[in-house]
Write a protein that holds these residues in place. Structure first.
Motif, PDB file in Angstrom:
ATOM      1  N   LEU A 191       0.842  -1.197   0.000  1.00  0.00           N
ATOM      2  CA  LEU A 191       0.000   0.000   0.000  1.00  0.00           C
ATOM      3  C   LEU A 191       0.882   1.255   0.000  1.00  0.00           C
ATOM      4  O   LEU A 191       1.988   1.194   0.516  1.00  0.00           O
ATOM      5  N   PRO A 192       0.495   2.357  -0.568  1.00  0.00           N
ATOM      6  CA  PRO A 192      -0.815   2.560  -1.188  1.00  0.00           C
ATOM      7  C   PRO A 192      -0.842   2.296  -2.696  1.00  0.00           C
ATOM      8  O   PRO A 192      -1.897   2.102  -3.253  1.00  0.00           O
ATOM      9  N   ASN A 193       0.308   2.267  -3.341  1.00  0.00           N
ATOM     10  CA  ASN A 193       0.297   2.244  -4.817  1.00  0.00           C
ATOM     11  C   ASN A 193       1.015   1.057  -5.448  1.00  0.00           C
ATOM     12  O   ASN A 193       1.408   1.110  -6.595  1.00  0.00           O
ATOM     13  N   GLY A 194       1.243  -0.001  -4.700  1.00  0.00           N
ATOM     14  CA  GLY A 194       1.923  -1.145  -5.265  1.00  0.00           C
ATOM     15  C   GLY A 194       3.415  -1.046  -5.096  1.00  0.00           C
ATOM     16  O   GLY A 194       3.897  -0.148  -4.390  1.00  0.00           O
ATOM     17  N   PRO A 195       4.174  -1.943  -5.679  1.00  0.00           N
ATOM     18  CA  PRO A 195       3.742  -2.962  -6.655  1.00  0.00           C
ATOM     19  C   PRO A 195       2.937  -4.113  -6.032  1.00  0.00           C
ATOM     20  O   PRO A 195       2.942  -4.278  -4.812  1.00  0.00           O
ATOM     21  N   TYR A 196       2.259  -4.843  -6.899  1.00  0.00           N
ATOM     22  CA  TYR A 196       1.490  -6.025  -6.512  1.00  0.00           C
ATOM     23  C   TYR A 196       1.869  -7.172  -7.439  1.00  0.00           C
ATOM     24  O   TYR A 196       2.340  -6.950  -8.552  1.00  0.00           O
ATOM     25  N   MET A 197       1.584  -8.386  -6.988  1.00  0.00           N
ATOM     26  CA  MET A 197       1.642  -9.525  -7.906  1.00  0.00           C
ATOM     27  C   MET A 197       0.400 -10.376  -7.673  1.00  0.00           C
ATOM     28  O   MET A 197      -0.190 -10.354  -6.588  1.00  0.00           O
ATOM     29  N   THR A 198      -0.034 -11.090  -8.692  1.00  0.00           N
ATOM     30  CA  THR A 198      -1.233 -11.914  -8.570  1.00  0.00           C
ATOM     31  C   THR A 198      -0.927 -13.339  -9.031  1.00  0.00           C
ATOM     32  O   THR A 198      -0.153 -13.536  -9.974  1.00  0.00           O
ATOM     33  N   ALA A 199      -1.532 -14.295  -8.338  1.00  0.00           N
ATOM     34  CA  ALA A 199      -1.385 -15.706  -8.721  1.00  0.00           C
ATOM     35  C   ALA A 199      -2.727 -16.405  -8.524  1.00  0.00           C
ATOM     36  O   ALA A 199      -3.639 -15.860  -7.907  1.00  0.00           O
ATOM     37  N   LYS A 200      -2.815 -17.620  -9.057  1.00  0.00           N
ATOM     38  CA  LYS A 200      -4.107 -18.309  -9.064  1.00  0.00           C
ATOM     39  C   LYS A 200      -3.926 -19.792  -8.760  1.00  0.00           C
ATOM     40  O   LYS A 200      -2.919 -20.389  -9.174  1.00  0.00           O
ATOM     41  N   ARG A 201      -4.894 -20.365  -8.045  1.00  0.00           N
ATOM     42  CA  ARG A 201      -4.868 -21.807  -7.839  1.00  0.00           C
ATOM     43  C   ARG A 201      -5.354 -22.504  -9.111  1.00  0.00           C
ATOM     44  O   ARG A 201      -6.403 -22.153  -9.661  1.00  0.00           O
ATOM     45  N   GLU A 202      -4.579 -23.470  -9.544  1.00  0.00           N
ATOM     46  CA  GLU A 202      -5.027 -24.326 -10.654  1.00  0.00           C
ATOM     47  C   GLU A 202      -4.821 -25.768 -10.217  1.00  0.00           C
ATOM     48  O   GLU A 202      -3.682 -26.266 -10.227  1.00  0.00           O
ATOM     49  N   GLY A 203      -5.884 -26.412  -9.784  1.00  0.00           N
ATOM     50  CA  GLY A 203      -5.776 -27.785  -9.268  1.00  0.00           C
ATOM     51  C   GLY A 203      -4.953 -27.800  -8.004  1.00  0.00           C
ATOM     52  O   GLY A 203      -5.256 -27.085  -7.056  1.00  0.00           O
ATOM     53  N   ARG A 204      -3.864 -28.579  -7.997  1.00  0.00           N
ATOM     54  CA  ARG A 204      -2.996 -28.647  -6.817  1.00  0.00           C
ATOM     55  C   ARG A 204      -1.759 -27.757  -6.984  1.00  0.00           C
ATOM     56  O   ARG A 204      -0.785 -27.891  -6.265  1.00  0.00           O
ATOM     57  N   ARG A 205      -1.828 -26.886  -7.982  1.00  0.00           N
ATOM     58  CA  ARG A 205      -0.683 -26.016  -8.240  1.00  0.00           C
ATOM     59  C   ARG A 205      -1.089 -24.542  -8.214  1.00  0.00           C
ATOM     60  O   ARG A 205      -2.266 -24.221  -8.201  1.00  0.00           O
ATOM     61  N   VAL A 206      -0.062 -23.679  -8.267  1.00  0.00           N
ATOM     62  CA  VAL A 206      -0.293 -22.230  -8.362  1.00  0.00           C
ATOM     63  C   VAL A 206       0.256 -21.738  -9.679  1.00  0.00           C
ATOM     64  O   VAL A 206       1.340 -22.147 -10.099  1.00  0.00           O
ATOM     65  N   LYS A 207      -0.511 -20.884 -10.342  1.00  0.00           N
ATOM     66  CA  LYS A 207      -0.017 -20.270 -11.578  1.00  0.00           C
ATOM     67  C   LYS A 207       0.198 -18.786 -11.301  1.00  0.00           C
ATOM     68  O   LYS A 207      -0.709 -18.097 -10.803  1.00  0.00           O
ATOM     69  N   TYR A 208       1.392 -18.306 -11.602  1.00  0.00           N
ATOM     70  CA  TYR A 208       1.706 -16.891 -11.421  1.00  0.00           C
ATOM     71  C   TYR A 208       1.104 -16.104 -12.583  1.00  0.00           C
ATOM     72  O   TYR A 208       1.383 -16.399 -13.746  1.00  0.00           O
ATOM     73  N   LEU A 209       0.249 -15.122 -12.267  1.00  0.00           N
ATOM     74  CA  LEU A 209      -0.423 -14.367 -13.325  1.00  0.00           C
ATOM     75  C   LEU A 209       0.326 -13.092 -13.708  1.00  0.00           C
ATOM     76  O   LEU A 209      -0.010 -12.460 -14.704  1.00  0.00           O
ATOM     77  N   GLY A 210       1.269 -12.693 -12.876  1.00  0.00           N
ATOM     78  CA  GLY A 210       2.065 -11.519 -13.225  1.00  0.00           C
ATOM     79  C   GLY A 210       1.943 -10.388 -12.217  1.00  0.00           C
ATOM     80  O   GLY A 210       1.269 -10.510 -11.193  1.00  0.00           O
ATOM     81  N   LEU A 211       2.617  -9.286 -12.524  1.00  0.00           N
ATOM     82  CA  LEU A 211       2.571  -8.113 -11.636  1.00  0.00           C
ATOM     83  C   LEU A 211       1.222  -7.413 -11.763  1.00  0.00           C
ATOM     84  O   LEU A 211       0.546  -7.541 -12.793  1.00  0.00           O
ATOM     85  N   GLY A 212       0.852  -6.687 -10.739  1.00  0.00           N
ATOM     86  CA  GLY A 212      -0.415  -5.955 -10.753  1.00  0.00           C
ATOM     87  C   GLY A 212      -1.489  -6.733 -10.007  1.00  0.00           C
ATOM     88  O   GLY A 212      -1.319  -7.908  -9.695  1.00  0.00           O
ATOM     89  N   GLU A 213      -2.597  -6.051  -9.703  1.00  0.00           N
ATOM     90  CA  GLU A 213      -3.733  -6.695  -9.022  1.00  0.00           C
ATOM     91  C   GLU A 213      -4.718  -7.132 -10.087  1.00  0.00           C
ATOM     92  O   GLU A 213      -5.271  -6.293 -10.794  1.00  0.00           O
TER      93      GLU A 213
END
Lengths: 392, 178
Positions: free
Chosen positions: B58-80
Motif C-alpha cells: 500500500l498505497p500504490n503497489g507494486p502487486y503480484m497476482t497468482a491463481k490456484r489451478e488444481g494442486r498447483r499455483v499459476k503466477y499471473l504476473g505483476l499488478g492486481e
C-alpha cells in the motif's frame, strides 16, 4: 521484553460503578445523541433489565427509537441486516447494545451494514476494511466475559456457509461502555462462570501471545488478579455487588488487553468448537485453557510463570518451571471450583462434543487468525492432540 | 524547506525495484515449488476452487497476482488482477523487512505490518502456502529466525530446494513480461 514495535489503542469512554447507568442520558447529550436503537436479546428482556434502562432515561431528551430483542446466541449476517433495516426505518442516531457478546457484536455488525450502506456484511470481513465513519455505539454489558464493549472486533456467523467470520476495525470501537453491576446481577451461575473464564482466557493468551506489549501486559495481569479474586464469589452468590463489579472490570480490562495483543491456540480451538459442535465460547475456553497453556509451555515458560503471583496460589515455587506448572494447576483448580458451584463442564465430551468431531475442529482451527499470534506453531496434528487431551 | 519534493528519491526507487523483483520471484517460486513439493500441493488442495490471490504494498503497489489451478499455483504476473484474497503490506519498508528475511509472517502479524482483504481463513491458508515457499527460497539461517520452529527438510525436499535454486533465475526471466 520490550517488543521491537507495537501499537495500542482504546478510545472507549468507560463509566464503571454502582448507579453508572443513570449517567447514560448525560453522556448521550454530550455526544449529541437523542434516539437510540437498542440491540438486546430475549434473556435480557426476561430478566427485566430494560426497566433499569427506562428508569435511567426517564424525563430526559434521550429516547429509544426502536428495540430489537431477538438477538440469538450466535448472531449472523442476516440478523445484522434486520437490525440495520429497523435502524434506518426509525431514523435512529446511535446504537445501544445491552447484553452479552452476541448483542454487542450484532450491534457492531449492524453498524457496518448501516454505515457502509450495504446488505453484504461479508465484504467487510477481516482487518481494516471499513471505509466510512460508523454510527456512535454505546454498550451496556450484561455478562462479564467477552470484553466486546472495549474491542475493535466482532465475530459474526455467515449463515450461508455456516462459519464464524471476524471483523476488525478501529471504526468498530464503541464510544461509551457502561459497567453497572445491576445489569449483571441476574446472570445465572453457569453463565457467570463460563463468561468469566472467557475473560481469563483473554488475559492469559494476551499475556503470552506474540503481540504482547507492556501496556497489554499490565492490563492482563490486573484482570487475572481480579478474576481469581472475584469469579468464584459471584458464581457462588450472584447478588454480591462488589464481586459483580470486580468481574465486569476484569472482563473489560482483559478485553482492552487482548484487543491490542490478540489471542492464541485456545481461542482458535474454541472458535471451531463453537462452529462445529456449538459449544458456548466461554465453556470451550474454560476447558481448553490449561491445555493451551501446557502446549505453549516450552516457548513461553517464563511468561506463564509470571502469571502465578496473580492467581491466589498459596505457596509459590521459587523457580520458573515450578511457577509455570503452578499457574496451569491454578487454572485447573479454578475450573473445578466453578464446576462444583455452577455445573461448568470440565471436558469437551461433557460439553457435548462428539469424538468424531475432533478432526473437523482441528482442521478448522488451523485456519483461524488467532493461530498467527500463538507462540508455538499449530498444525492439524498438534491441534488434534490438544483436543484429545481435553476430550475426557 | 518551502516546498515538499514529491518526486520519489533514488533510494525509494531502489526499494520499489527490489520489492517488485521480489514479488515476481515469489510468484515464480510459488509456481515452481507447487510443481514439485507434495506438502505445498496438499495445502493448495484445501484452498477455495480457482482462488485468485494477490500480494502487494500500500498505497500504490507494486502487486503480484497468482491463481490456484488444481494442486498447483499459476503466477499471473505483476499488478492486481481481480483477486478474491489480498495480502497487503502497509508500506514499502514493512514489505522490505519481509522480503529481506528480517521478519516472518508471525512477526509481521504481531507488528500489524500487513492486512488482508477477503476471506480471513483463505488468507491464512495462502500465508501458510507462502511460508512453505519461503522454506525453499531462504537459507536455514534466515528460516530459523523467521519461523516459529526451524523447518525440517526430507531428502526429497532438499532436492526440490536445489531444483528451485537452479530454476528460479531463468523462470523469473521467462515471467518478466507478465
Amino acid at each position: 521484553m520490550i517488543p521491537q514495535y507495537y501499537q495500542f489503542d482504546c478510545p472507549v469512554k468507560i463509566l464503571s460503578g454502582h448507579k453508572a447507568l443513570v449517567n447514560l442520558p448525560y453522556e448521550a447529550n454530550l455526544m449529541g445523541l437523542e434516539k437510540a436503537m437498542v440491540v438486546t436479546d430475549p434473556g435480557v428482556v426476561a430478566a427485566g433489565l430494560l426497566k433499569h434502562l427506562n428508569a435511567a432515561i426517564e424525563g430526559t431528551k434521550f429516547k429509544l427509537g426502536a428495540i430489537y430483542d431477538k438477538t440469538p446466541p450466535d448472531s449472523s449476517n442476516h440478523v445484522a441486516n434486520e437490525v440495520a433495516e429497523i435502524y434506518r426505518k426509525n431514523k435512529c442516531d446511535c446504537l445501544l447494545a445491552i447484553g452479552g457478546g452476541s448483542c454487542i457484536d450484532t450491534a457492531k455488525a449492524a453498524n457496518i451494514v448501516i454505515s457502509e450502506e450495504t446488505d453484504d456484511l461479508m465484504k467487510f470481513q477481516g482487518a481494516d476494511n471499513l471505509t466510512k465513519p460508523t454510527k456512535p455505539l454505546i454498550v451496556i454489558p450484561t455478562t462479564a466475559g467477552t470484553g466486546s464493549e472495549v474491542t475493535l472486533a466482532a465475530i459474526i456467523r455467515n449463515v450461508d456457509i455456516d462459519r464464524k467470520m471476524p471483523f476488525m476495525s478501529d471504526k468498530l470501537y464503541p464510544r461509551l461502555a457502561i459497567l453497572d453491576p445491576i445489569m449483571t446481577m441476574t446472570m445465572p451461575p453457569k453463565v457467570t462462570a463460563a463468561t468469566g473464564m472467557d475473560a481469563l482466557t483473554h488475559a492469559i493468551e494476551a499475556y503470552y501471545g506474540l503481540q504482547q506489549n507492556p501496556i497489554s501486559d499490565a492490563l492482563a495481569l490486573s484482570a487475572i488478579d481480579l478474576i481469581f479474586k472475584y469469579l468464584p464469589a459471584c458464581t457462588e452468590k450472584g447478588s454480591d455487588k462488589e464481586a459483580r463489579l470486580g468481574m465486569a472490570n476484569a472482563a473489560l480490562i482483559a478485553g482492552i488487553a487482548f484487543s491490542n495483543s490478540m489471542v492464541g491456540i485456545v481461542h482458535a480451538l474454541a472458535h471451531s468448537c463453537g462452529g462445529v459442535a456449538h459449544v458456548p465460547h466461554g465453556v470451550a475456553n474454560a476447558i481448553l485453557l490449561p491445555y493451551g497453556m501446557e502446549y505453549n509451555l516450552k516457548k513461553s515458560s517464563e511468561r506463564i510463570a509470571a502469571l502465578a503471583p496473580y492467581m491466589a496460589i498459596k505457596d509459590l515455587p521459587d523457580n520458573v518451571n515450578g511457577r509455570a506448572t503452578a499457574a496451569i494447576q491454578a487454572v485447573r483448580d479454578l475450573n473445578k471450583k466453578l464446576s462444583k458451584l455452577s455445573g461448568l463442564p470440565l471436558t469437551l465430551a461433557d460439553a457435548g462434543v462428539a469424538e468424531n468431531q475432533l478432526m473437523e475442529i482441528a482442521k478448522a482451527s488451523v485456519n483461524d487468525g488467532s493461530c498467527l499470534y500463538n507462540p508455538e506453531d499449530i498444525t492439524v496434528k498438534s491441534a488434534l492432540a490438544v483436543l484429545k487431551k481435553a476430550y475426557k | 524547506m518551502d516546498q515538499w519534493d514529491e518526486k520519489p528519491s533514488a533510494a525509494y526507487k531502489v526499494k520499489e525495484f527490489y520489492c517488485k523483483t521480489t514479488l515476481q520471484a515469489l510468484g515464480t517460486a510459488f509456481e515452481l515449488v507447487s510443481k514439485w513439493d507434495p506438502e505445498l500441493q496438499d495445502e493448495i488442495a484445501d484452498w477455495e476452487e480457482d482462488l485468485v490471490f494477490s500480494m502487494g504494498i500500500l498505497p500504490n503497489g507494486p502487486y503480484m497476482t497468482a491463481k490456484r489451478e488444481g494442486r498447483r499455483v499459476k503466477y499471473l504476473g505483476l499488478g492486481e488482477k481481480n483477486p478474491s484474497v489480498s495480502i497487503l503490506f502497509k508500506n514499502m519498508d514493512s514489505a522490505l523487512m519481509s522480503f529481506t528475511g528480517q521478519i516472518g509472517t508471525p512477526g509481521l502479524a504481531a507488528q500489524r505490518r500487513f492486512l488482508v482483504k477477503g476471506s480471513v481463513s483463505e488468507s491464512i491458508k495462502v500465508a501458510r502456502g507462502l511460508e512453505l515457499v519461503q522454506k525453499f527460497l531462504f537459507p536455514s539461517i534466515i528460516l530459523n529466525k523467521i519461523f516459529k520452529n526451524p523447518p525440517r527438510f526430507s531428502p526429497a525436499q532438499l532436492l526440490t530446494k536445489a531444483k528451485v535454486y537452479a530454476a528460479i533465475g531463468p523462470a523469473i526471466a521467462m515471467n518478466y513480461s507478465k
